[in-house]
Design a protein around this motif. Structure first.
Motif, mmCIF file in Angstrom:
data_model
loop_
_atom_site.group_PDB
_atom_site.id
_atom_site.type_symbol
_atom_site.label_atom_id
_atom_site.label_comp_id
_atom_site.label_asym_id
_atom_site.label_seq_id
_atom_site.Cartn_x
_atom_site.Cartn_y
_atom_site.Cartn_z
ATOM 1 N N VAL A 245 0.852 -1.185 0.000
ATOM 2 C CA VAL A 245 0.000 0.000 0.000
ATOM 3 C C VAL A 245 0.888 1.235 0.000
ATOM 4 O O VAL A 245 1.941 1.248 0.638
ATOM 5 N N ILE A 246 0.486 2.253 -0.741
ATOM 6 C CA ILE A 246 1.181 3.537 -0.762
ATOM 7 C C ILE A 246 0.278 4.560 -0.083
ATOM 8 O O ILE A 246 -0.871 4.755 -0.497
ATOM 9 N N VAL A 247 0.781 5.199 0.959
ATOM 10 C CA VAL A 247 0.001 6.192 1.704
ATOM 11 C C VAL A 247 0.582 7.572 1.424
ATOM 12 O O VAL A 247 1.775 7.814 1.663
ATOM 13 N N GLY A 248 -0.264 8.478 0.927
ATOM 14 C CA GLY A 248 0.167 9.825 0.558
ATOM 15 C C GLY A 248 0.322 9.914 -0.948
ATOM 16 O O GLY A 248 1.380 9.632 -1.488
ATOM 17 N N ILE A 249 -0.758 10.333 -1.611
ATOM 18 C CA ILE A 249 -0.743 10.336 -3.076
ATOM 19 C C ILE A 249 -0.623 11.770 -3.594
ATOM 20 O O ILE A 249 -1.478 12.301 -4.295
ATOM 21 N N GLY A 250 0.477 12.419 -3.184
ATOM 22 C CA GLY A 250 0.831 13.707 -3.774
ATOM 23 C C GLY A 250 1.670 13.446 -5.010
ATOM 24 O O GLY A 250 1.536 12.405 -5.661
ATOM 25 N N ASN A 251 2.554 14.385 -5.325
ATOM 26 C CA ASN A 251 3.386 14.208 -6.518
ATOM 27 C C ASN A 251 4.271 12.964 -6.421
ATOM 28 O O ASN A 251 4.370 12.167 -7.361
ATOM 29 N N LEU A 252 4.919 12.780 -5.258
ATOM 30 C CA LEU A 252 5.807 11.635 -5.090
ATOM 31 C C LEU A 252 5.030 10.326 -5.055
ATOM 32 O O LEU A 252 5.393 9.347 -5.720
ATOM 33 N N GLY A 253 3.954 10.304 -4.279
ATOM 34 C CA GLY A 253 3.153 9.084 -4.191
ATOM 35 C C GLY A 253 2.584 8.671 -5.533
ATOM 36 O O GLY A 253 2.558 7.488 -5.878
ATOM 37 N N ALA A 254 2.134 9.658 -6.310
ATOM 38 C CA ALA A 254 1.597 9.361 -7.644
ATOM 39 C C ALA A 254 2.684 8.823 -8.563
ATOM 40 O O ALA A 254 2.457 7.904 -9.357
ATOM 41 N N ALA A 255 3.891 9.388 -8.441
ATOM 42 C CA ALA A 255 5.009 8.905 -9.252
ATOM 43 C C ALA A 255 5.345 7.463 -8.899
ATOM 44 O O ALA A 255 5.608 6.634 -9.785
ATOM 45 N N LEU A 256 5.323 7.137 -7.616
ATOM 46 C CA LEU A 256 5.589 5.773 -7.186
ATOM 47 C C LEU A 256 4.506 4.824 -7.692
ATOM 48 O O LEU A 256 4.804 3.698 -8.118
ATOM 49 N N ALA A 257 3.272 5.278 -7.654
ATOM 50 C CA ALA A 257 2.169 4.443 -8.134
ATOM 51 C C ALA A 257 2.312 4.136 -9.621
ATOM 52 O O ALA A 257 1.914 3.066 -10.091
ATOM 53 N N ASN A 258 2.876 5.069 -10.357
ATOM 54 C CA ASN A 258 3.035 4.900 -11.805
ATOM 55 C C ASN A 258 4.310 4.163 -12.191
ATOM 56 O O ASN A 258 4.539 3.899 -13.373
ATOM 57 N N TYR A 259 5.142 3.841 -11.198
ATOM 58 C CA TYR A 259 6.400 3.164 -11.489
ATOM 59 C C TYR A 259 6.134 1.732 -11.943
ATOM 60 O O TYR A 259 5.512 0.945 -11.233
ATOM 61 N N GLY A 260 6.609 1.383 -13.114
ATOM 62 C CA GLY A 260 6.325 0.064 -13.673
ATOM 63 C C GLY A 260 7.206 -1.046 -13.153
ATOM 64 O O GLY A 260 6.959 -2.223 -13.446
ATOM 65 N N GLY A 261 8.243 -0.706 -12.386
ATOM 66 C CA GLY A 261 9.175 -1.720 -11.933
ATOM 67 C C GLY A 261 8.695 -2.558 -10.765
ATOM 68 O O GLY A 261 9.288 -3.602 -10.465
ATOM 69 N N PHE A 262 7.629 -2.138 -10.082
ATOM 70 C CA PHE A 262 7.158 -2.894 -8.931
ATOM 71 C C PHE A 262 6.664 -4.289 -9.329
ATOM 72 O O PHE A 262 7.088 -5.299 -8.769
ATOM 73 N N ALA A 263 5.762 -4.326 -10.289
ATOM 74 C CA ALA A 263 5.133 -5.594 -10.670
ATOM 75 C C ALA A 263 6.149 -6.607 -11.176
ATOM 76 O O ALA A 263 6.074 -7.797 -10.846
ATOM 77 N N SER A 264 7.114 -6.146 -11.954
ATOM 78 C CA SER A 264 8.101 -7.072 -12.521
ATOM 79 C C SER A 264 9.032 -7.642 -11.464
ATOM 80 O O SER A 264 9.734 -8.625 -11.714
ATOM 81 N N ARG A 265 9.045 -7.049 -10.278
ATOM 82 C CA ARG A 265 9.916 -7.517 -9.201
ATOM 83 C C ARG A 265 9.144 -8.160 -8.055
ATOM 84 O O ARG A 265 9.672 -8.346 -6.966
ATOM 85 N N GLY A 266 7.888 -8.472 -8.297
ATOM 86 C CA GLY A 266 7.115 -9.212 -7.306
ATOM 87 C C GLY A 266 6.291 -8.372 -6.356
ATOM 88 O O GLY A 266 5.756 -8.896 -5.375
ATOM 89 N N PHE A 267 6.180 -7.061 -6.623
ATOM 90 C CA PHE A 267 5.416 -6.184 -5.734
ATOM 91 C C PHE A 267 4.160 -5.684 -6.451
ATOM 92 O O PHE A 267 4.239 -5.067 -7.510
ATOM 93 N N ARG A 268 3.016 -5.951 -5.847
ATOM 94 C CA ARG A 268 1.739 -5.533 -6.415
ATOM 95 C C ARG A 268 1.175 -4.391 -5.575
ATOM 96 O O ARG A 268 0.992 -4.532 -4.368
ATOM 97 N N VAL A 269 0.917 -3.262 -6.214
ATOM 98 C CA VAL A 269 0.311 -2.136 -5.505
ATOM 99 C C VAL A 269 -1.153 -2.483 -5.261
ATOM 100 O O VAL A 269 -1.972 -2.454 -6.171
ATOM 101 N N ALA A 270 -1.463 -2.822 -4.011
ATOM 102 C CA ALA A 270 -2.808 -3.270 -3.668
ATOM 103 C C ALA A 270 -3.759 -2.105 -3.461
ATOM 104 O O ALA A 270 -4.968 -2.234 -3.696
ATOM 105 N N ALA A 271 -3.212 -0.950 -3.001
ATOM 106 C CA ALA A 271 -4.090 0.190 -2.725
ATOM 107 C C ALA A 271 -3.284 1.474 -2.641
ATOM 108 O O ALA A 271 -2.113 1.465 -2.269
#
Length: 261
Positions: free
Chosen positions: A97-123
């Motif tokens: 889960v990512i808490v705090g969806i400002g500029n940085l949080g939104a950028a992290l949410a859009n990062y495509g490298g999470f899924a390919s490394r086993g991390f799923r953004v659940a919320a």
């Protein structure tokens, strides 16, 4: 696929040092690049250079994994990818889960490298009611009032904090109370957590300050070198002038007498 709640990496129980754990992702990144190029084996020297470490340290790190390579052949790339992925817990799904969806949080949410490394953004979670329901990276933002239910329903054990500094500790406390045991902190503050909770801090401003220190040091060294060079040039000129004066004097250092006609 297993979820993050069913298994935790065995690195601590097997006695792998934290410094080695910190280097494993570097090796994995280099090995993944080799795998994508269909490179079957790699020497310790080649892999160490690609990961930015020395080969002796790499061989020591791999000895903790039980991987010693083959003399004259090197390491099997695909097997090492599997070994390191297993040790890092990347052979399973980790809801985050990512808490705090400002500029940085939104950028992290859009990062495509999470899924390919086993991390799923659940919320994605934010305290601003105006953000609730808005899609970011295709995921609707949810209000912080739902944080505990989100963590419970998704089996989340990893939380990312990208809030302002003033809100970070409170968010951290709620995450931990809800069952999160690993936190990646992007907020510019130090978090206090109980035993058994791991925190990794990422502070971009600190990294820039460290780079500024090195730039200042390099500039000082260059200035000192220029002063030394200038002093050397001046000393050479003075020495040359003295030598020139000495040639105009007699054997005893006196100005030669005028010979009579």
């Amino acid at each position: 696929m297993a979820t993050g709640r069913t298994h935790r990496p065995a690195t601590r129980s097997r006695g792998i040092p934290e410094a080695t754990v910190a280097r494993l992702p570097l090796y994995l990144r280099a090995l993944t690049a080799l795998s994508e190029r269909s490179v079957p084996t790699v020497s310790s020297e080649e892999l160490a250079a690609a990961a930015g470490v020395n080969s002796a340290k790499l061989r020591k790190d791999f000895s903790y994994l039980g991987s010693y390579g083959t003399r004259g052949v090197g390491y099997d790339v695909e097997y090492l990818v599997y070994q390191i992925s297993r040790e890092l817990g990347l052979t399973q799904d980790w809801p985050v889960v990512i808490v705090g969806i400002g500029n940085l949080g939104a950028a992290l949410a859009n990062y495509g490298g999470f899924a390919s490394r086993g991390f799923r953004v659940a919320a994605l979670i934010d305290a601003d009611p105006a953000m609730a329901g808005k899609p970011v990276a295709g995921i609707p933002v949810q209000h912080t009032d739902e944080l505990e239910a989100i963590i419970r329903d998704n089996g989340v054990s990893i939380g990312v904090i990208a809030t302002p500094a003033g809100a970070a500790q409170q968010v951290c406390d709620r995450l931990v109370a809800a069952g999160v045991t690993s936190i990646l902190n992007f907020a510019p503050t130090v978090l206090t957590v109980p035993d058994g909770v791991d925190v990794r801090k990422v502070d971009l401003s600190i990294e820039l300050q460290i780079l500024a220190f090195h730039e200042q040091r390099k500039a000082g060294e260059e200035a000192a070198a220029d002063v030394t060079q200038a002093a050397g040039t001046t000393n050479s000129a003075v020495a040359a002038k003295r030598e020139g004066s000495a040639t105009d004097q007699g054997p005893d250092g006196d100005v030669p007498a005028v010979m009579p006609a």
